[in-house]
Design a protein around this motif. Structure first.
Motif, short mmCIF file in Angstrom:
data_model
loop_
_atom_site.label_atom_id
_atom_site.label_comp_id
_atom_site.label_asym_id
_atom_site.label_seq_id
_atom_site.Cartn_x
_atom_site.Cartn_y
_atom_site.Cartn_z
N HIS A 41 0.80 -1.22 0.00
CA HIS A 41 0.00 0.00 0.00
C HIS A 41 0.83 1.27 0.00
N LYS A 42 2.14 1.08 0.11
CA LYS A 42 2.99 2.27 0.28
C LYS A 42 2.97 3.17 -0.95
N GLN A 43 2.74 2.58 -2.13
CA GLN A 43 2.73 3.39 -3.35
C GLN A 43 1.59 4.41 -3.33
N PHE A 44 0.52 4.08 -2.58
CA PHE A 44 -0.62 4.99 -2.54
C PHE A 44 -0.50 6.00 -1.41
N SER A 45 0.50 5.81 -0.55
CA SER A 45 0.57 6.69 0.62
C SER A 45 0.77 8.14 0.20
N GLU A 46 1.54 8.36 -0.85
CA GLU A 46 1.77 9.73 -1.32
C GLU A 46 0.48 10.36 -1.78
N LEU A 47 -0.38 9.52 -2.42
CA LEU A 47 -1.66 10.02 -2.92
C LEU A 47 -2.52 10.56 -1.79
N PHE A 48 -2.60 9.75 -0.70
CA PHE A 48 -3.45 10.18 0.41
C PHE A 48 -2.80 11.29 1.22
N GLU A 49 -1.50 11.32 1.19
CA GLU A 49 -0.82 12.45 1.84
C GLU A 49 -1.12 13.73 1.09
N TYR A 50 -1.19 13.59 -0.25
CA TYR A 50 -1.51 14.77 -1.09
C TYR A 50 -2.85 15.33 -0.71
N PHE A 51 -3.82 14.38 -0.44
CA PHE A 51 -5.17 14.87 -0.13
C PHE A 51 -5.16 15.68 1.15
N SER A 52 -4.34 15.22 2.12
CA SER A 52 -4.34 15.97 3.37
C SER A 52 -3.68 17.32 3.18
#
Lengths: 278, 186
Positions: A161-172
């Motif tokens: 799931h780490k590849q998506f972590s940046e995506l959700f960090e972007y949302f925050s």
């Protein structure tokens, strides 16, 4: 008790092959003051057991037949949860009566089962995958998206799931960007300042134009009245001719002027006689 | 020659319409300070190329040179007058003298030019006109109609007292001089 014997007992104990009598032996050994240094690490373990047993012994002494009653209730499906927990504590202890031993495996199963469900809460990886799938199909609810966000914000993100972590960090961080809207007011001020500057430039241009105008007038005027040079011969001749003409013109002027004043002179004389007469 | 810097300043300020108006006014003032056209220039420029006319023009620059070369022993009264002169225009003819005289009189704007003196003597009409701004006379205009039509315009700081003095000094040899003038023109 000699050292080697204790070692044997410990070995049996840790492979789960020790009998109750042997375990009792170990317990009394550890409770004594003659524990070898190599065995000291296990002392706390066996002290725990004596305490645990102590609890269960309380149960045994006060309510010896209680377990039988509880068991009966349990198999009729009429036990309350607290009663079932009592049974569980009894069976997980070491002092199970002989007649109850065939039920011990039943109650230890329940303990294990409960432990299994506990595990599931710690690592809900399957849930995350479902949520992610929903998210990428744009079918996740806000609540589900919040779960995903919390998951990625926590420190325990699974490798896949780490590849998506940046995506959700972007949302925050995208959410955080709303704070910057306040800057627009400053830009308006800057625009106004900019306009002021343009106006000032224009005024400067106009002022420069006026200065230029006045300067040119001044220069022209000074040019006319500036004549300190000596005249050349040709200029001399021309000037003399001009002088002559001017003198003639002035002469004519004088003559005509005199014609006029002559009559005035006559008037004067006339006035005098008039006065004299009177 | 003077208009070039003015034109430059106009082009700089082209964008400001308001300022154009102010500029125009300023230019008007500036223009007025530069060489006032005398009567002959204004009304009779058409005759300046006419062969029947004798045309004389002495510019301000020429007058500055004249005052330089004027001999010290010349008549002081005349010298005083010449010193303040800036321009002289003469227009004269022997044809249709009466007609031109009448035309000149009618063309001259009485608001600008004030009649100083009128003399009529033996068929000759003479008129003195002055143009003044306040107390200073800027132009003296002499009109003669008779045997010959003469129009003379003196531009500069004209002091009538000085002119009177000058006339006085001429009076003595006056008539002789006038005859000389007549001979020269013939």
């Amino acid at each position: 008790m000699n050292f080697n014997h204790i070692n044997d007992l410990l070995e049996l104990y840790f492979v789960g092959d020790s009998s109750i009598a042997q375990e009792k032996e170990l317990k009394s050994y550890f409770n004594s003051d003659q524990v070898a240094t190599e065995h000291l690490q296990f002392k706390s373990l066996f002290s725990y057991f004596s305490e645990a047993k102590h609890i269960s012994t309380n149960l045994d002494f006060n309510e010896a037949n209680l377990i039988d009653e509880l068991l009966e209730k349990y198999f009729e499906g009429e036990t309350e949860i607290s009663e079932e927990q009592t049974l569980k504590a009894y069976f997980s202890g070491n002092n199970v009566e002989a007649r109850h031993e065939n039920y011990s495996s039943l109650f230890t199963y329940f303990t294990k089962a409960k432990e299994v469900s506990f595990d599931k809460e710690i690592q809900p990886e399957g849930d995350i995958d479902d949520l992610l799938e929903k998210y990428f199909e744009a079918q996740s609810s806000i609540e589900e998206e919040r779960k995903l966000k919390a998951y990625f914000n926590s420190g325990t993100v699974a490798a896949e799931h780490k590849q998506f972590s940046e995506l959700f960090e972007y949302f925050s961080t995208a959410q955080a960007e709303n704070l910057e809207k306040g800057i627009e007011l400053d830009l308006n001020k800057k625009a106004k300042k900019g306009q002021l500057r343009v106006l000032r430039r224009r005024m400067m241009g106009v002022a420069a134009g006026f200065v230029l105008l006045i300067a040119s007038v001044f220069i022209m005027k000074t040019n006319i009245s500036n004549d300190d040079q000596l005249l050349s011969e040709a200029e001399r001749i021309e000037a003399e001719a001009a002088l002559e003409t001017t003198m003639e013109a002035l002469a004519m002027l004088g003559v005509q002027f005199n014609k006029g004043t002559e009559s005035l002179e006559n008037m004067k004389a006339f006035k005098k006689t008039q006065i004299l007469k009177q | 020659m003077y208009t070039l810097p003015i034109l430059i300043t106009i082009s700089i300020n082209e964008k400001m319409k308001k300022f154009n108006l102010v500029l125009a006014l300023l230019l008007g003032i500036v223009g007025m300070s530069f060489g006032q056209a005398d009567a002959i220039e204004k009304y009779f420029s058409q005759y300046q190329d006419d062969e029947n006319f004798t045309v004389v023009y002495i510019s301000p620059k020429m007058f500055s040179m004249v005052s330089k070369i004027a001999p010290d022993d010349m008549d002081q009264d005349i010298k005083e007058v010449i010193k303040d002169l800036k321009g002289l225009r003469i227009l004269t003819t022997e044809y249709n003298t009466e007609a031109f005289y009448k035309e000149a009189k009618s063309k001259i704007n009485t608001k600008e030019y004030e009649v100083l003196m009128t003399v009529r003597d033996e068929g000759t009409n003479v008129e003195f006109l002055v143009k003044d701004t306040g107390d200073i006379i800027n132009e003296l205009l002499l009109l003669v109609g008779g045997d010959e039509f003469v129009m003379m315009s003196f531009v500069g700081n004209i002091d009538l007292n000085k002119i009177a003095k000058l006339a006085n000094s001429i009076d003595i040899d006056g008539m002789e001089h006038l005859e000389n003038l007549g001979d020269k023109k013939n």
